[in-house]
Design a protein around this motif. Structure first.
Motif: not given
Ligand SMILES: *Cc1c(COP(=O)(O)O)cnc(C)c1O
Length: 385
Positions: A279-297
């Motif tokens: 989805l990287a090239d689409l006009p979308l804001k994707l979920p942000k990642r953070f260094n100190d935590r990981s999502s359960a998605w």
């Protein structure tokens, strides 16, 4: 083409066997499967106590009560959540208010929280309990919120309903910084017991209180009895509790699912990574990642940017039409009619509203295939690009 749901539970033979075993045992409820689920969950989340309940809504309710919430208390939560995160305060007769979100994490903003606390201190209206939500499975800023809790004297009830197995500062959520954390095992969540919930805490007294309120406030525990036992049948109701018990059938399913959490989590994370790429090239804001935590998605939410060729409603309808089970998480709680009647209005929490106007949740579940993901991406592309 087959319908692709936004979420789908993964039931394997081991789950079925675990449930059947309970059905053939002596206890359908109030038996050993519940204790096992609690013990396994506490171990997995590196926390001293875990109390299983009928669902996370019940868990939020009695966790609030156990933290002392009642008439005249003030509770703050995030507007970007399921209504249950706020309703629990109303069940207790407390006053509810919200703290706007951070547009990147989509969780309660620490800046907004700090500002609101400063204002509330001046007015003498500081909150008793703050309920931050790990939206989509991404842990909230618990270390910062803990610092504010210590400064301003509120308790933290973390709504981790989306975040079973998520990590914050290298440790599972549920045992750090919050006074108590609540998890949901509804069928769409990370691991399921069909319906079910859990409260985790490091505080033995709090765990005991929650366990008591889960079952009518009735006890046989010698430490809690107020009168001398009158015989072997003796029990006392020492508080006003509820029947918020989980069954052994559900607990067995939950415990069996929990055994596979690492695999299911890895599969969700791999799907999320793959969405980031396709989805990287689409006009979308994707979920942000953070260094100190990981999502359960639990959820993968994209926001349409100004460059998108259609709006969210159009994309939503087109995707449903194409057999893709998109969803929207969440309509800001303060804009619900019940909350409007309490005095809230659109405009009160602009970041949550701006996020909501552009957000769409696309399918993500462990057994999803590359082909299904490509089909999702293709339909999005056809409409937004
Ligand atoms: C699902 C959910 C709840 C309620 O969970 P139940 O187990 O269905 O009662 C509470 N808070 C959030 C954020 C949720 O997503």
């Amino acid at each position: 083409m087959a319908f692709i749901p936004y979420s789908r539970q993964q039931i394997e033979q081991a789950d079925i066997d675990a449930v059947v075993e309970v059905l053939q045992s002596d206890f359908l409820t109030q038996g050993p499967a519940i204790e096992r689920f609690e013990k396994d969950f506490a171990e997995r989340h590196q926390v001293a106590h875990a109390v299983a309940l009928s669902n996370a809504t019940a868990a939020l309710h009695i966790a609030c009560l156990a933290l002392g919430v009642g008439q005249g208390s003030r509770v703050w939560t995030s507007p970007n959540s399921f209504v249950a995160s706020a309703n629990c305060a109303l069940y207790c007769g407390a006053e509810i208010d919200f703290v706007d979100i951070d547009p990147d994490s989509r969780n309660m903003s620490v800046e907004r929280l700090r500002e609101k606390l400063e204002g509330a201190k001046a007015e003498g209206t500081l909150p008793d309990v703050v309920i931050p939500v790990d939206f989509s499975g991404m842990p909230c800023d618990l270390e910062d919120i803990r610092a504010l809790a210590d400064e301003y004297g509120f308790r933290i009830l973390q709504d981790a309903s989306h975040a079973t197995g998520a990590e914050y500062q290298g440790k599972p959520v549920g045992g750090q910084y919050a006074d108590a954390s609540v998890f949901s095992f509804h069928a769409v969540k990370i691991v399921t017991s069909a319906e079910g919930g859990m409260v985790t805490t490091q505080d033995a007294e709090l765990a005991k209180k929650i366990a008591l309120l889960r079952s009518h406030g009735v006890t046989r525990d010698a430490d809690l009895l107020e009168h001398a036992p009158e015989g072997g049948w003796y029990y006392e109701q020492v508080d006003l509790g509820y029947n918020y018990r989980i069954t052994d059938v559900q607990a067995a399913l939950g415990a069996s699912q929990l055994e596979r959490i690492d695999t299911m989590q890895a599969e969700r994370a791999a799907r999320a990574d793959r969405y980031d790429e396709i989805l990287a090239d689409l006009p979308l804001k994707l979920p942000k990642r953070f260094n100190d935590r990981s999502s359960a998605w639990h959820l993968y939410v994209v926001e349409l940017t100004d460059e998108a060729k259609c709006d969210r409603a159009t994309l939503f309808a087109a995707m449903r039409e194409a057999g893709i089970g998109v969803n929207v998480h969440y309509i800001p709680i303060h804009t619900q009619p019940h909350y409007e009647r309490l005095g809230f209005a659109r405009g009160d929490f602009p970041a949550a509203e701006a996020y909501y106007d552009r957000a769409i949740t696309i399918p993500l579940f462990p057994a999803m295939t590359d082909e299904e993901q490509d089909r999702v991406a293709q339909v999005i592309r056809e409409h937004v690009a």
